[in-house]
Design a protein around this motif. Structure first.
Motif, mmCIF file in Angstrom:
data_model
loop_
_atom_site.group_PDB
_atom_site.id
_atom_site.type_symbol
_atom_site.label_atom_id
_atom_site.label_comp_id
_atom_site.label_asym_id
_atom_site.label_seq_id
_atom_site.Cartn_x
_atom_site.Cartn_y
_atom_site.Cartn_z
ATOM 1 N N GLY B 1 0.819 -1.309 -0.096
ATOM 2 C CA GLY B 1 -0.100 0.073 -0.008
ATOM 3 C C GLY B 1 0.824 1.389 -0.103
ATOM 4 O O GLY B 1 2.151 1.117 -0.057
ATOM 5 N N GLN B 2 0.308 2.530 0.010
ATOM 6 C CA GLN B 2 0.931 3.507 -0.071
ATOM 7 C C GLN B 2 1.696 3.928 1.272
ATOM 8 O O GLN B 2 1.255 3.541 2.324
ATOM 9 N N GLN B 3 2.946 4.157 0.949
ATOM 10 C CA GLN B 3 3.927 4.597 2.354
ATOM 11 C C GLN B 3 4.245 6.033 2.187
ATOM 12 O O GLN B 3 4.600 6.625 1.019
ATOM 13 N N VAL B 4 4.445 6.634 3.374
ATOM 14 C CA VAL B 4 4.933 8.176 3.331
ATOM 15 C C VAL B 4 6.006 7.938 4.465
ATOM 16 O O VAL B 4 5.735 7.522 5.610
ATOM 17 N N MET B 5 7.290 8.177 3.992
ATOM 18 C CA MET B 5 8.467 8.079 4.818
ATOM 19 C C MET B 5 9.134 9.504 5.340
ATOM 20 O O MET B 5 9.197 10.077 4.208
ATOM 21 N N GLN B 6 9.425 9.698 6.397
ATOM 22 C CA GLN B 6 10.178 11.062 6.664
ATOM 23 C C GLN B 6 11.432 10.745 7.408
ATOM 24 O O GLN B 6 11.678 9.724 8.270
ATOM 25 N N ILE B 7 12.356 11.751 7.044
ATOM 26 C CA ILE B 7 13.583 11.569 7.714
ATOM 27 C C ILE B 7 14.099 13.120 7.868
ATOM 28 O O ILE B 7 13.567 13.957 7.304
ATOM 29 N N PRO B 8 14.868 13.187 9.073
ATOM 30 C CA PRO B 8 15.303 12.173 10.117
ATOM 31 C C PRO B 8 14.080 11.911 11.171
ATOM 32 O O PRO B 8 13.060 12.755 10.777
ATOM 33 N N GLN B 9 14.430 11.052 11.846
ATOM 34 C CA GLN B 9 13.422 10.553 12.904
ATOM 35 C C GLN B 9 13.449 11.721 14.046
ATOM 36 O O GLN B 9 12.392 12.293 14.758
ATOM 37 N N TYR B 10 14.768 12.035 14.375
ATOM 38 C CA TYR B 10 15.011 13.114 15.445
ATOM 39 C C TYR B 10 16.111 13.799 14.788
ATOM 40 O O TYR B 10 16.967 13.669 14.180
ATOM 41 N N GLN B 11 16.099 15.107 15.573
ATOM 42 C CA GLN B 11 17.041 16.306 15.041
ATOM 43 C C GLN B 11 17.168 17.154 16.451
ATOM 44 O O GLN B 11 16.376 17.764 16.644
ATOM 45 N N HIS B 12 18.428 17.330 16.873
ATOM 46 C CA HIS B 12 18.592 18.138 17.884
ATOM 47 C C HIS B 12 19.541 19.364 17.359
ATOM 48 O O HIS B 12 20.492 19.333 16.522
ATOM 49 N N VAL B 13 18.904 20.361 17.451
ATOM 50 C CA VAL B 13 19.871 21.888 17.118
ATOM 51 C C VAL B 13 19.889 22.613 18.155
ATOM 52 O O VAL B 13 19.283 22.884 19.280
ATOM 53 N N GLN B 14 20.940 23.657 17.858
ATOM 54 C CA GLN B 14 21.204 24.467 18.838
ATOM 55 C C GLN B 14 20.186 25.710 18.481
ATOM 56 O O GLN B 14 19.963 25.949 17.108
ATOM 57 N N GLU B 15 19.648 26.518 19.288
ATOM 58 C CA GLU B 15 18.850 27.886 18.994
ATOM 59 C C GLU B 15 19.573 28.681 18.138
ATOM 60 O O GLU B 15 20.853 28.911 18.082
ATOM 61 N N GLY B 16 18.970 28.915 16.988
ATOM 62 C CA GLY B 16 19.462 29.723 15.766
ATOM 63 C C GLY B 16 20.105 29.181 14.715
ATOM 64 O O GLY B 16 20.094 29.706 13.548
ATOM 65 N N GLU B 17 20.175 27.678 14.841
ATOM 66 C CA GLU B 17 20.441 26.863 13.549
ATOM 67 C C GLU B 17 19.307 26.566 12.840
ATOM 68 O O GLU B 17 18.154 26.576 13.134
ATOM 69 N N ASP B 18 19.491 26.233 11.602
ATOM 70 C CA ASP B 18 18.516 25.756 10.612
ATOM 71 C C ASP B 18 18.059 24.392 10.804
ATOM 72 O O ASP B 18 18.862 23.476 11.458
ATOM 73 N N PHE B 19 16.737 23.941 10.253
ATOM 74 C CA PHE B 19 16.331 22.519 10.396
ATOM 75 C C PHE B 19 15.528 22.327 9.214
ATOM 76 O O PHE B 19 14.817 22.941 8.615
ATOM 77 N N THR B 20 15.665 21.184 8.850
ATOM 78 C CA THR B 20 15.001 20.319 7.521
ATOM 79 C C THR B 20 14.676 18.987 7.985
ATOM 80 O O THR B 20 15.301 18.336 8.340
ATOM 81 N N THR B 21 13.243 18.983 7.500
ATOM 82 C CA THR B 21 12.540 17.336 7.503
ATOM 83 C C THR B 21 12.257 17.120 6.023
ATOM 84 O O THR B 21 11.549 18.013 5.355
ATOM 85 N N TYR B 22 12.474 15.779 5.647
ATOM 86 C CA TYR B 22 12.204 15.329 4.177
ATOM 87 C C TYR B 22 10.963 14.523 4.347
ATOM 88 O O TYR B 22 11.103 13.415 5.127
ATOM 89 N N CYS B 23 10.198 14.329 3.343
ATOM 90 C CA CYS B 23 9.057 13.468 3.212
ATOM 91 C C CYS B 23 8.951 12.816 1.926
ATOM 92 O O CYS B 23 9.110 13.613 0.992
ATOM 93 N N ASN B 24 8.928 11.602 1.725
ATOM 94 C CA ASN B 24 8.995 10.777 0.617
ATOM 95 C C ASN B 24 7.893 9.687 0.475
ATOM 96 O O ASN B 24 7.767 9.102 1.602
ATOM 97 N N SER B 25 7.079 9.889 -0.770
ATOM 98 C CA SER B 25 6.052 8.794 -0.742
ATOM 99 C C SER B 25 6.218 7.795 -1.923
ATOM 100 O O SER B 25 7.061 7.959 -2.856
ATOM 101 N N SER B 26 5.668 6.649 -1.744
ATOM 102 C CA SER B 26 6.046 5.718 -2.678
ATOM 103 C C SER B 26 4.929 5.875 -4.008
ATOM 104 O O SER B 26 5.331 5.133 -4.907
#
Lengths: 114, 109
Positions: B1-26
């Protein structure tokens, strides 16, 4: 107006008991969705209503799960003969009309099956 | 069936740093929605993307939908402690949303 409400907020059941979880959607919202969220996971689709019609129940894990929305407003998710693997947060969401609109989630019911 | 994957699972950043999360569908999606869930809370809608290649911005948040409508990303510039939470993408297809497993963001002050 009020948001989506769910009751009870917490439910502890002994294995084998039946439970009923209630969802009051936002007034006027045509669509209502039920999700199951395990700890550390994303919400997993269970079923979807458009008014009183249950259009998709493909996510219900077994025939022990049953949902209804008889008057197109309040919905009830019933789980018969609960099992430990049913322990999760059950989220209800409503939207104006369909999955192409923003979904408003309720606070969820945390079910623990002992 | 359809799957949606997201990475990373966890992200620790220092305040002021940038953050990105990625999502991929089958599979190709009709739309993608992003939600934020604070600890102990419920998912709250952030945005919806519908068009191929669409980019939307909300203050420090930038959302993109891939050209093939199979992937998406959320980028936060200069994170703040108020950004803490789990970010979920949810792909729409066949009348329902399929949620990814989420990316939990921790921000160190």
């Amino acid at each position: 107006g009020a948001g989506v409400s769910q009751s009870p907020r917490y439910k502890v059941a002994k294995r084998g008991q039946d439970v009923a979880l209630r969802c009051d959607p936002i007034s006027g919202h045509v669509s209502l969705f039920w999700y199951q969220q395990a700890l550390g996971q994303g919400p997993e689709f269970l079923t979807y209503f458009q008014n009183e019609a249950q259009l998709d129940k493909s996510g219900l894990p077994s025939d022990r799960f049953f949902a209804e929305r008889p008057e197109g407003s309040v919905s009830t998710l019933k789980i018969q003969r609960t099992q430990q693997e049913d322990s999760a947060v059950y989220l209800c969401a409503s939207s104006l009309d369909g999955f192409l609109n923003e979904q408003f989630f309720g606070p969820g019911t945390r079910l623990t099956v002992l | 069936g359809q799957q949606v994957m997201q990475i990373p699972q966890y992200q620790h950043v220092q305040e002021g740093e940038d953050f990105t999360t990625y999502c991929n569908s089958s599979t190709t999606l009709s739309n993608i929605q992003w939600y934020k869930q604070r600890p102990g809370g419920h998912p709250v809608f952030l945005i919806q993307l519908v068009k191929s290649g669409e980019v939307k911005k909300q203050k420090r948040l930038t959302f993109q939908f891939g050209e093939a409508k199979k992937n998406s990303s959320l980028h936060i510039t200069a994170t703040q402690t108020t950004d803490v939470g789990t970010y979920f993408c949810a792909g729409g297809n066949t009348g329902k949303l399929i949620f990814g497993q989420g990316t939990t963001l921790q921000v160190k002050p």
